[in-house]
Design an enzyme around this catalytic site. Structure first.
Site, mmCIF file in Angstrom:
data_model
loop_
_atom_site.group_PDB
_atom_site.id
_atom_site.type_symbol
_atom_site.label_atom_id
_atom_site.label_comp_id
_atom_site.label_asym_id
_atom_site.label_seq_id
_atom_site.Cartn_x
_atom_site.Cartn_y
_atom_site.Cartn_z
ATOM 1 N N SER A 202 62.223 -73.993 -10.477
ATOM 2 C CA SER A 202 62.524 -74.372 -9.094
ATOM 3 C C SER A 202 63.979 -74.028 -8.780
ATOM 4 O O SER A 202 64.389 -72.878 -8.910
ATOM 5 C CB SER A 202 62.235 -75.862 -8.876
ATOM 6 N N ASP A 308 51.583 -73.200 -4.337
ATOM 7 C CA ASP A 308 53.003 -73.483 -4.143
ATOM 8 C C ASP A 308 53.490 -72.777 -2.879
ATOM 9 O O ASP A 308 53.302 -71.566 -2.741
ATOM 10 C CB ASP A 308 53.779 -72.989 -5.359
ATOM 11 N N HIS A 338 53.789 -77.051 -6.700
ATOM 12 C CA HIS A 338 55.155 -76.810 -7.141
ATOM 13 C C HIS A 338 55.527 -77.855 -8.187
ATOM 14 O O HIS A 338 55.375 -79.050 -7.974
ATOM 15 C CB HIS A 338 56.119 -76.882 -5.958
#
Length: 366
Positions: A202, A308, A338
């Protein structure tokens, strides 16, 4: 507080007392027909409440939720499969690193002696949450070190908005220089500095990517540390213009658009938008970075999933790298959300991730 830029032709602002974490969202129309994105969704969610944060008058935030942390485990007499310890990098910035070493190399040293690949890891959290001690990422690094048989150095960097970008990138570069000059035996005896990979999930993936661009300008100064490639797990990138996955998953439970945008609002340098190179690597200001990665022939591996909202950004980056001649590989599969790749580090999805990472980092060094 400046309004949050959500869509190309829309601005979101909030009524109520945001400093107390109370308020509602209100959509304000701003004419900019040249950048209108058809089908833009609307929402009334308050991302501050969703993230459990309060914006303070001085631009800092109060984090209302305390995330669990795990201590390091340096004692070789313990039964842990991976040992870990914390070392200070820069006390003035409160930056430090947690090093992970598979116990196997202590109990059963290879013969002839061989050093392990080195993974420099950056945790996620939208640039504003977590630390290298957070249980969520500690568990990831333990499993990463064990399953890939590598030395992992997890970097604790400064968080936004108290320290906006590029502070995290600067801390990451300082960490690389700290590693190359360290006299810690876990690094000097067991880590192969010539086989180093930058990795993150991320926001950590964003940090790994942007740190590599800075490292490209200091390759000689980083010796004997040699970066061989990047491992980006659902890396956090964005842009002003909405793409298909962002619109399709605008109300995603893990990363809805208002939350996505708030992360950037709190993290980017004041006065820039999401087309800044820190955020949009394939935009006009970010594309020059692709040349740096191609110049050093670094391998780039990107992991993502179709559930995602960031997946189109990630696929676009892989395509742009391939067009530059970079050895880029994208693994995009399933409808995982995610963060799912590292949410349950011992489960099947994560094990598949580690298996692929091990294949990447154990290839012959160029």
């Amino acid at each position: 507080m400046s309004p949050l830029k959500l869509f190309n032709d829309d601005l979101w602002t909030f009524t109520g007392d945001i400093r107390q974490g109370i308020g509602c969202a209100k959509l304000l129309r701003c004419p900019s027909p040249s950048t209108t994105v058809p089908g833009t969704p609307t929402t009334t969610m308050d991302p501050y409440q969703s993230l459990h944060i309060i914006l303070n008058p001085d631009g800092t935030i109060t984090r209302l939720e305390k995330h669990p942390e795990s201590p390091a485990s340096p004692d070789p007499n313990l039964s842990h499969p991976v040992l870990s310890k914390d070392l200070t990098i820069n006390p003035s910035h409160s930056t430090w690193a947690r090093i992970y070493l598979p116990r196997q190399v202590l109990n059963h040293p290879p013969s002839p002696p061989t050093k392990l690949p080195l993974i420099v890891f950056f945790h996620g959290g939208g640039f504003i949450f977590y630390s290298a001690a957070s249980t969520y990422f500690h568990d990831v690094c333990v499993n990463l070190a064990e399953n890939t048989q590598s030395v992992v150095v997890s970097v604790n960097y400064r968080l936004a908005p108290e320290h906006r970008l590029p502070a995290a990138y600067e801390d990451a570069m300082e960490a690389l220089h700290w590693i190359r000059t360290s006299d810690d035996p876990w690094l000097t005896c067991f880590a192969d500095f010539s086989n180093c990979y930058l990795m993150g999930g991320s926001a950590g993936g964003n940090i790994a990517y942007n740190t590599s661009l800075r490292a490209a300008t200091e390759v000689d100064q980083l010796e004997p540390l040699k970066i061989q490639g990047l491992i980006l797990v659902q890396p956090f990138f964005g842009g002003v213009e909405r793409n298909s996955s962002e619109l399709r998953l605008a109300d995603d439970k893990m990363l809805p658009l208002p939350v996505n945008d708030l992360f950037w609002e709190l993290s980017l340098p004041v006065g820039v938008d999401r087309d800044h190179g820190y955020c949009n690597p394939t935009g006009e200001s970010g594309r020059k970075g692709l040349d740096e990665i191609e110049r050093f022939r670094w391998k780039v591996t990107v992991f993502g999933s179709y559930g995602d909202p960031l997946v189109d950004r990630e696929m676009e980056l892989v395509k742009a790298l391939e067009e530059k001649g970079v050895e880029a590989k994208g693994y995009f599969e399933g409808e995982y959300k995610h963060g799912d790749f590292s949410k349950e580090p011992a489960k099947a999805l994560a094990k598949q991730l580690y298996k692929r990472i091990k294949k990447v980092i154990t290839q012959l060094v160029a």
